[in-house]
Write a protein that holds these residues in place. Structure first.
Motif, mmCIF file in Angstrom:
data_model
loop_
_atom_site.group_PDB
_atom_site.id
_atom_site.type_symbol
_atom_site.label_atom_id
_atom_site.label_comp_id
_atom_site.label_asym_id
_atom_site.label_seq_id
_atom_site.Cartn_x
_atom_site.Cartn_y
_atom_site.Cartn_z
ATOM 1 N N GLU A 1 0.830 -1.203 0.000
ATOM 2 C CA GLU A 1 0.000 0.000 0.000
ATOM 3 C C GLU A 1 0.867 1.257 0.000
ATOM 4 O O GLU A 1 0.516 2.266 -0.625
ATOM 5 N N LEU A 2 1.993 1.208 0.695
ATOM 6 C CA LEU A 2 2.909 2.348 0.691
ATOM 7 C C LEU A 2 3.370 2.665 -0.728
ATOM 8 O O LEU A 2 3.414 3.838 -1.137
ATOM 9 N N LYS A 3 3.722 1.645 -1.486
ATOM 10 C CA LYS A 3 4.243 1.882 -2.837
ATOM 11 C C LYS A 3 3.180 2.509 -3.743
ATOM 12 O O LYS A 3 3.510 3.354 -4.587
ATOM 13 N N VAL A 4 1.928 2.123 -3.566
ATOM 14 C CA VAL A 4 0.844 2.765 -4.317
ATOM 15 C C VAL A 4 0.783 4.248 -3.972
ATOM 16 O O VAL A 4 0.664 5.113 -4.843
ATOM 17 N N HIS A 5 0.889 4.532 -2.692
ATOM 18 C CA HIS A 5 0.865 5.926 -2.226
ATOM 19 C C HIS A 5 2.050 6.720 -2.767
ATOM 20 O O HIS A 5 1.894 7.833 -3.278
ATOM 21 N N LEU A 6 3.242 6.147 -2.674
ATOM 22 C CA LEU A 6 4.435 6.857 -3.132
ATOM 23 C C LEU A 6 4.361 7.142 -4.627
ATOM 24 O O LEU A 6 4.744 8.230 -5.086
ATOM 25 N N TRP A 7 3.886 6.177 -5.396
ATOM 26 C CA TRP A 7 3.787 6.389 -6.838
ATOM 27 C C TRP A 7 2.799 7.514 -7.146
ATOM 28 O O TRP A 7 3.044 8.319 -8.069
#
Length: 394
Positions: free
Chosen positions: A292-298
């Motif tokens: 979920e973090l990577k979705v947010h960062l992208w």
């Protein structure tokens, strides 16, 4: 989404480095710090809960790094990156830079050459200089789309009998590349031919965006494993830099024994009991949070790209494949490096890393940390939008 990345706890009064050093670095406190590579995102609750539970025991004394903590990392590395390690392959370290310093000491002598590939995270340069080794600079080449590749021909021409060690950054900080297998194999071939040891900084390996895939250098072959020291850990992935814990993975027995000669010169001990607890909890429970973090960062990265496109790419965002660090090509501003820094400080009121701190190949660039909450990213974009609007209409 199960996890909330919209806001984050205030760090203004927490002695956080990025706030404490604002005035020293930028000449003012009136900037939003977007430089040092930790995230303005709350450390996961499952990590903090594990630490709170450990604090119920009233004695915080010396503790050996638990086998269960390393086993959690071994399971993570095998599942996420397809590489297998044994307990004996892993060593505690408080930081990647400390591990790199030991590798330089272990595998080179004063006056030997160490390969670095610029622009690069500044300690790659300072660590070599401080130990009185010679930097063999093999600058990355920039393609027409702004992305970077290895310059293999340049490296072939520069390697000589004094070249002992290559410092690999994989994924790369600051340019955000995830090296492909064929690219790494070209590096491996040269290192095997010239008996060069590889120190592979893979601290950002979990922060890779699909469809890209991190390839651990040591996973290329048994020969690669025998010449590779890998630095890995939870600090970047789970915003745990303040726990001061990472690890060193060395699968080759002869290489590990040689490294230990330098490792034992320094009293590393085994770190903190609370760090051990946090480290294990992150690897045991962190997969869903990370996705979920990577979705947010992208999505933060896309906001940055959008605002730069709005202003006709006066500032260009280098295409990235990993990390939460944007490498901004600011040459379109037509300013000196001092002028670019002043633009961000005075007009955008943002505190960024200067490109020159990553070597002369960083001239005209700045590095921006977009590993922040959604609210803070919107503020960063708002400030940059206003500054560019003013700049382009003056």
């Amino acid at each position: 989404m199960k996890y909330n990345f919209k806001t984050h706890a205030s760090r203004e009064d927490s002695k956080a480095e990025k706030y404490v050093l604002r005035e020293e670095l930028f000449g003012t406190k009136d900037v939003l710090p977007a430089w040092v590579a930790d995230m303005n995102i709350n450390t996961p609750e499952f990590v903090l809960d594990a630490v709170k539970e450990r604090l119920e025991h009233p004695i915080i004394g010396y503790q050996m790094m638990p086998e269960s903590a390393f086993e959690a990392q071994i399971e993570w590395m095998k599942r996420e990156h397809g590489i297998s390690y044994e307990l004996e392959d892993l060593l505690y370290s408080h930081s990647v830079v400390a591990s790199m310093d030991l590798a330089i000491d272990a595998f080179s002598e004063v006056g030997d050459k160490v390969i670095v590939q610029t622009p690069i995270y500044p300690p790659f340069l300072s660590s070599v200089r401080e130990q009185k080794r010679e930097i063999l600079n093999n600058p990355l080449k920039q393609a027409s789309d702004g992305s970077y590749v290895f310059d293999i021909e340049d490296l072939k021409e520069k390697i000589d009998e004094k070249t002992k060690l290559l410092l690999l950054c994989s994924p790369h900080n600051p340019v955000g590349r995830v090296w492909r297998r064929e690219e790494l194999e070209e590096i491996l071939e040269l290192c095997l031919e010239h008996n060069i040891v590889v120190f592979s900084d893979e601290i950002h390996s979990d922060l890779v965006y699909a469809p890209n895939k991190h390839i651990p250098f040591a996973s290329l072959s048994q020969k690669a494993r025998d010449i590779t020291i890998t630095a890995i850990g939870v600090g970047k992935t789970f915003n745990m830099a303040g726990f001061a814990i990472s690890s060193i993975a060395i699968g080759g027995k002869a290489l590990r024994e040689r490294f230990l000669q330098s490792y034992k010169k320094v009293h590393f001990a085994q770190g903190s009991v609370l760090s051990h607890t946090a480290f294990e909890a992150a690897y045991r429970e962190g997969r869903e949070w990370l996705e979920e973090l990577k979705v947010h960062l992208w999505s933060n990265y896309e906001l940055l790209v959008e605002v730069c496109k709005k202003h006709n790419n006066t500032i260009k965002v280098t295409p990235i494949e990993a990390t939460y660090l944007a490498w901004l090509d600011c040459k379109g501003l037509g300013l000196s490096n001092r002028g670019i820094k002043d633009f961000f400080i005075k007009d955008a009121k943002l505190g960024l890393n200067t490109g020159l701190s990553f070597s002369k190949e960083g001239s005209g660039f700045m590095r921006l940390n977009f590993g922040v909450s959604r609210d803070e990213m919107q503020e960063i974009v708002k400030r940059l939008d206003g500054a560019l609007s003013k700049f382009n209409h003056e």
